[in-house]
Scaffold this motif. Structure first.
Motif, PDB file in Angstrom:
ATOM      1  N   GLY A  13     -21.802  89.628  78.840  1.00  0.00           N
ATOM      2  CA  GLY A  13     -22.194  90.294  79.784  1.00  0.00           C
ATOM      3  C   GLY A  13     -23.200  90.857  79.961  1.00  0.00           C
ATOM      4  N   THR A  14     -24.090  90.805  81.089  1.00  0.00           N
ATOM      5  CA  THR A  14     -25.467  91.321  80.525  1.00  0.00           C
ATOM      6  C   THR A  14     -25.919  92.232  81.551  1.00  0.00           C
ATOM      7  N   TYR A  15     -26.894  92.746  81.774  1.00  0.00           N
ATOM      8  CA  TYR A  15     -27.579  94.485  82.831  1.00  0.00           C
ATOM      9  C   TYR A  15     -28.840  94.021  82.402  1.00  0.00           C
ATOM     10  N   LEU A  16     -29.425  94.130  83.597  1.00  0.00           N
ATOM     11  CA  LEU A  16     -30.834  93.975  83.551  1.00  0.00           C
ATOM     12  C   LEU A  16     -30.972  94.863  85.174  1.00  0.00           C
ATOM     13  N   PRO A  17     -31.947  95.785  84.687  1.00  0.00           N
ATOM     14  CA  PRO A  17     -32.518  97.142  85.610  1.00  0.00           C
ATOM     15  C   PRO A  17     -32.504  96.106  86.449  1.00  0.00           C
ATOM     16  N   SER A  18     -32.639  96.644  87.770  1.00  0.00           N
ATOM     17  CA  SER A  18     -32.848  96.793  89.751  1.00  0.00           C
ATOM     18  C   SER A  18     -34.252  96.886  89.695  1.00  0.00           C
ATOM     19  N   ALA A  20     -19.624  95.091  81.186  1.00  0.00           N
ATOM     20  CA  ALA A  20     -19.499  94.275  82.148  1.00  0.00           C
ATOM     21  C   ALA A  20     -18.794  93.237  80.716  1.00  0.00           C
ATOM     22  N   ALA A  21     -19.197  92.941  79.376  1.00  0.00           N
ATOM     23  CA  ALA A  21     -18.391  92.506  79.088  1.00  0.00           C
ATOM     24  C   ALA A  21     -17.015  92.400  78.890  1.00  0.00           C
ATOM     25  N   LEU A  22     -16.462  93.715  78.110  1.00  0.00           N
ATOM     26  CA  LEU A  22     -15.286  94.442  78.391  1.00  0.00           C
ATOM     27  C   LEU A  22     -14.348  93.518  79.752  1.00  0.00           C
ATOM     28  N   ALA A  23     -14.993  93.388  80.577  1.00  0.00           N
ATOM     29  CA  ALA A  23     -14.564  93.538  81.915  1.00  0.00           C
ATOM     30  C   ALA A  23     -13.659  92.113  82.178  1.00  0.00           C
ATOM     31  N   GLY A  24     -15.007  91.574  81.354  1.00  0.00           N
ATOM     32  CA  GLY A  24     -13.936  89.510  81.338  1.00  0.00           C
ATOM     33  C   GLY A  24     -13.441  89.571  80.238  1.00  0.00           C
ATOM     34  N   SER A  49     -19.517  88.392  85.842  1.00  0.00           N
ATOM     35  CA  SER A  49     -19.010  87.549  87.395  1.00  0.00           C
ATOM     36  C   SER A  49     -20.269  87.927  88.299  1.00  0.00           C
ATOM     37  N   VAL A  50     -21.794  87.565  87.430  1.00  0.00           N
ATOM     38  CA  VAL A  50     -23.094  88.330  88.131  1.00  0.00           C
ATOM     39  C   VAL A  50     -24.135  87.713  86.844  1.00  0.00           C
ATOM     40  N   SER A  51     -24.110  86.050  86.639  1.00  0.00           N
ATOM     41  CA  SER A  51     -24.688  85.447  85.830  1.00  0.00           C
ATOM     42  C   SER A  51     -26.176  86.013  85.811  1.00  0.00           C
ATOM     43  N   VAL A  52     -26.922  86.336  84.606  1.00  0.00           N
ATOM     44  CA  VAL A  52     -28.818  86.514  84.255  1.00  0.00           C
ATOM     45  C   VAL A  52     -29.343  86.031  85.857  1.00  0.00           C
TER      46      VAL A  52
END
Length: 460
Positions: free
Chosen positions: A12-17, A57-61, A297-300
């Motif tokens: 899972g990844t996270y990018l700030p908005s 995000a990673a644990l959700a998948g 679920s939401v790509s980079v």
């Protein structure tokens, strides 16, 4: 070196908005800034909060079982002399028996975290906030973000490791002394000349171990921008060579680059992952038939395209690089250790209580039920992953905040529970009663060097 077969089971990844237009950076600094945008963490985000977002995000998948260990890699730790991975561990609600440790100080820590987590069946979280001096390359070409990977048995993996190799070599390319806001770099050409033969050697060695002459995807990440510019000519790839999708991202760059490839790769393809930082490390991975169903679920790419503009002046203020007039209101009190420890589940995992007699959900947790009056019939219940609806909200233009106005909302959670929360990344013009929200782990403030972490609402 022995080759060990590892398996990535989810990611899972996270990018700030927030996105700072490079044209604004160029016009303010009087230098070429190029086209595009810089991914920027919010004033209430740091490497710990972004690590929590990526890990969730990673644990959700992933599988239903919790990871046995958490390894956090970062060059921008929120604390020194304190394990930041423990805060990530607490926010994820993992059991006390799960080990948590930091791999901090250099971009090479990303590979260390991934290899260590892979050997223990754990969770590797790579997260960084890159701060550069105004007008610097780090300011223009850097980016903030996080990536997380869970590891498990090869038979349940979306990608397995066929081979790995490492080379260590000491030379001065990039450095930052403790306490400094921004880093420094020697002449780019010097580092490039040292890294190129290392990358060539490590790539040949790893591909030979894997028994592959040419791979489908090549990922090359390095703190030296010259390496990334030359990456496409270093190793043959059938489909192409890529790097960090947001520019230099410290320890997070390696994970974001790999996740971006996993978002697009097909089953049965090979990936050569090369990290050139204080030496060179390489992995050869093989994707499995499980990949299409196990993608995040939401790509980079989708996260990168979903940002909104942030004025350069505001960005400098958030980074502490601009001495701006503060709000003329008392600063928040600092978070004390004893009450934080007593309310650990509530503060870090948003765990309330549900009455076993009538089912009423209490936020924060309580011993006596507000509905039926039952005493000590409560069971703990975390709402961190729960969504909700805004029942009412207020826009406060006088409250202390680095980014006024402050938006507070009363949220009714699905399945029960109501609580008043600050809204992160709020747009007061588009927010309304009935807006659907989720929870995000953020910093409420920092006083006397102590970060006060808690949860905020965020519009879905």
């Amino acid at each position: 070196m022995t080759t060990q077969r590892l398996g990535i089971t989810s990611y899972g990844t996270y990018l700030p908005s927030h996105r700072v237009p490079l044209t604004e950076i160029a016009s303010a600094g009087g230098a070429g800034g190029g086209r595009g945008e810089r991914v920027a963490a919010s004033f209430d985000e740091d490497s710990t909060t972004m690590a929590v977002a990526a890990a969730r995000a990673a644990l959700a998948g992933g599988t239903d079982s919790d990871p046995r260990a958490v390894y956090l890699a970062t060059t921008s730790p929120a604390y020194a002399d304190k394990t930041n991975a423990v805060a990530v561990h607490a926010a994820l609600g993992l059991g006390r028996e799960a080990f948590a440790a930091d791999s901090a100080g250099s971009a090479r820590g990303a590979m260390a975290a991934m290899l260590t987590a892979g050997e223990s069946g754990g969770l590797a979280v790579l997260s960084d906030v890159i701060t550069g001096r105004p007008g610097s390359a780090d300011e223009r070409s850097g980016g903030d973000g996080a990536a997380a990977f869970t590891y498990g048995p090869a038979e349940t993996a979306l990608a397995t490791v066929l081979a790995r190799a490492s080379l260590s070599e000491e030379f001065l390319d990039r450095w930052r002394v403790p306490g400094a806001v921004a880093g420094s770099q020697w002449e780019e050409r010097f580092g490039l000349e040292r890294y190129l033969p290392l990358i060539t050697e490590i790539a040949k060695e790893t591909l030979a171990k894997a028994g592959i002459a040419q791979v489908d995807h090549v990922v090359v990440v390095s703190p030296n921008s010259g390496v990334t510019k030359r990456a496409a000519n270093l190793v043959p790839a059938v489909i192409g060579t890529t790097g960090s999708p947001i520019g230099y991202a410290g320890a997070a760059g390696l994970g974001l680059a790999l996740a971006d490839v996993l978002d697009r790769a097909e089953p049965g393809q090979s990936i050569l992952l090369v990290s050139a930082a204080d030496g060179a490390d390489a992995l050869v991975l093989q994707t499995t038939d499980r990949l299409p169903d196990a993608r995040q679920s939401v790509s980079v790419a989708s996260q990168l395209a979903a940002g909104r503009a942030l004025p350069y002046f505001t960005y400098l203020n958030w980074r502490g690089l601009l001495d701006r007039e503060p709000p003329r209101r008392p600063e928040p009190e600092w978070a004390a250790a004893p009450p934080s420890a007593r309310a650990l589940g509530w503060k870090f995992h948003f765990a309330g209580t549900r009455c076993a007699t009538c089912g009423f959900v209490h936020l924060p947790p309580a011993r006596i039920c507000k509905r039926c009056g039952a005493i000590d019939t409560m069971t703990a219940e975390s709402l961190a992953a729960r969504e909700g609806t805004i029942a009412t909200y207020t826009v406060d233009r006088l409250a202390f905040s680095p980014s006024p106005p402050v938006v507070d909302a009363v949220v009714d959670f699905d399945g029960g529970g109501r609580y008043s929360l600050e809204v992160a990344d709020a747009d007061a013009q588009t927010l309304g009663v009935g807006t659907r929200v989720g929870l995000t782990f953020r910093r409420l403030g920092t006083t006397n060097g102590v970060h006060n972490y808690f949860w905020k609402a965020r519009a879905l």
